[in-house]
Design a protein around this motif. Structure first.
Motif, mmCIF file in Angstrom:
data_model
loop_
_atom_site.group_PDB
_atom_site.id
_atom_site.type_symbol
_atom_site.label_atom_id
_atom_site.label_comp_id
_atom_site.label_asym_id
_atom_site.label_seq_id
_atom_site.Cartn_x
_atom_site.Cartn_y
_atom_site.Cartn_z
ATOM 1 N N LEU A 107 0.828 -1.205 0.000
ATOM 2 C CA LEU A 107 0.000 0.000 0.000
ATOM 3 C C LEU A 107 0.864 1.258 0.000
ATOM 4 O O LEU A 107 0.570 2.242 -0.689
ATOM 5 N N PHE A 108 1.932 1.226 0.769
ATOM 6 C CA PHE A 108 2.859 2.355 0.809
ATOM 7 C C PHE A 108 3.443 2.614 -0.574
ATOM 8 O O PHE A 108 3.495 3.752 -1.042
ATOM 9 N N ALA A 109 3.887 1.560 -1.245
ATOM 10 C CA ALA A 109 4.478 1.709 -2.577
ATOM 11 C C ALA A 109 3.450 2.212 -3.580
ATOM 12 O O ALA A 109 3.778 3.016 -4.467
ATOM 13 N N ALA A 110 2.200 1.769 -3.444
ATOM 14 C CA ALA A 110 1.151 2.214 -4.363
ATOM 15 C C ALA A 110 0.846 3.693 -4.200
ATOM 16 O O ALA A 110 0.458 4.377 -5.154
ATOM 17 N N GLY A 111 1.037 4.196 -2.997
ATOM 18 C CA GLY A 111 0.755 5.601 -2.737
ATOM 19 C C GLY A 111 1.897 6.537 -3.046
ATOM 20 O O GLY A 111 1.725 7.764 -3.062
ATOM 21 N N ILE A 122 -0.280 6.295 6.914
ATOM 22 C CA ILE A 122 -1.413 6.303 5.986
ATOM 23 C C ILE A 122 -1.641 4.905 5.422
ATOM 24 O O ILE A 122 -2.774 4.412 5.350
ATOM 25 N N ALA A 123 -0.551 4.241 5.026
ATOM 26 C CA ALA A 123 -0.660 2.872 4.509
ATOM 27 C C ALA A 123 -1.137 1.916 5.594
ATOM 28 O O ALA A 123 -1.917 0.989 5.326
ATOM 29 N N ASP A 124 -0.695 2.132 6.823
ATOM 30 C CA ASP A 124 -1.097 1.289 7.943
ATOM 31 C C ASP A 124 -2.602 1.401 8.202
ATOM 32 O O ASP A 124 -3.291 0.401 8.447
ATOM 33 N N ARG A 125 -3.133 2.616 8.121
ATOM 34 C CA ARG A 125 -4.567 2.818 8.328
ATOM 35 C C ARG A 125 -5.375 2.224 7.162
ATOM 36 O O ARG A 125 -6.460 1.672 7.375
ATOM 37 N N LEU A 146 -8.893 -2.316 5.263
ATOM 38 C CA LEU A 146 -9.077 -3.513 4.444
ATOM 39 C C LEU A 146 -9.248 -4.758 5.310
ATOM 40 O O LEU A 146 -10.126 -5.593 5.068
ATOM 41 N N GLU A 147 -8.403 -4.895 6.305
ATOM 42 C CA GLU A 147 -8.482 -6.055 7.191
ATOM 43 C C GLU A 147 -9.787 -6.053 7.980
ATOM 44 O O GLU A 147 -10.429 -7.099 8.158
ATOM 45 N N GLY A 151 -10.924 5.612 8.213
ATOM 46 C CA GLY A 151 -10.964 6.339 6.951
ATOM 47 C C GLY A 151 -11.016 5.343 5.797
ATOM 48 O O GLY A 151 -10.621 4.185 5.929
ATOM 49 N N ALA A 152 -11.517 5.805 4.665
ATOM 50 C CA ALA A 152 -11.607 4.938 3.490
ATOM 51 C C ALA A 152 -10.424 5.205 2.571
ATOM 52 O O ALA A 152 -10.215 6.339 2.142
ATOM 53 N N PRO A 153 -9.608 4.200 2.252
ATOM 54 C CA PRO A 153 -8.439 4.405 1.387
ATOM 55 C C PRO A 153 -8.842 4.836 -0.017
ATOM 56 O O PRO A 153 -9.818 4.337 -0.570
#
Length: 204
Positions: free
Chosen positions: A66-70, A138-141, A146-147, A164-166
């Motif tokens: 998720l971090f890399a995607a952002g 941000i990626a952690d949230r 998702l989880e 929050g919604a990613p």
């Protein structure tokens, strides 16, 4: 208590290292111990769907993705920092956020000391920049959302309120949410670490 009645603050790892949990040394940190431990620590106190636990190792892989995607051009070191963001939990376990808040400063102090030792051991900044910490959070949230909705029984509205919604195409990360056997996720975590570590060294 150890010999002589003194308090023992270290844990023996399968590698043979004895890691002092109060004053950890980077020399006693081994990636094999981290991967083995995280693959056997359950997220959400084990309250997740599926035939296997959803482990902190799987969560770590998801957060790194998720971090890399952002981030359009994340460095190997930044991605490695994201992968290891919960690494201290290989010895202190995973506690849900409300319980961490109730415990307070002592838990946080031990966690930060362990994280510092882990970062130094693998050539990362002992104290990552605030911007990097913010992006990993941000990626952690996003991972928590998702989880929570896929595995932990949260309604979408409740998860949005809490996490929050990613703003990401969530279907791209569905494969990360399939609970895996500990040995399989341990191997996957180690393989991803090796890739990112090699990339990080190559950028020196």
């Amino acid at each position: 208590m150890s010999e002589g009645g003194t308090r023992r603050a270290w844990q023996r790892m399968l590698s043979g290292r004895r890691l002092d949990l109060i004053d950890p040394s980077p020399l006693d940190v081994e990636i094999g111990d981290i991967a083995h431990g995280l693959a056997r620590v359950a997220r959400w106190n084990g309250q997740t769907k599926g035939p296997e636990i959803f482990s902190v190792a799987q969560h770590s892989l998801l957060v790194e993705a998720l971090f890399a995607a952002g981030e359009p051009f994340p460095s190997g070191k930044a991605r490695l920092t994201a992968l290891l963001h919960d690494a201290p939990e290989y010895v202190i376990g995973d506690m849900i956020s409300p319980f961490k808040a109730a415990i307070g400063g002592d838990y946080k102090l031990i966690e930060e000391r362990l994280k510092r030792a882990i970062h130094i051991r693998f050539g990362l900044a002992a104290e990552p920049l605030d911007d990097l910490n913010r992006l990993i959070k941000i990626a952690d949230r996003a991972s928590a959302y998702l989880e929570a909705t896929a595995l932990a029984g949260f309604a979408i509205a409740e998860a949005r309120k809490l996490f929050g919604a990613p703003d990401l195409p969530l279907r791209d990360f569905a494969a990360y949410l399939e609970p895996m056997r500990p040995a399989d996720v341990e191997a996957r975590f180690l393989a991803r670490f090796a890739e990112l570590d090699a990339e990080a060294v190559g950028t020196l």
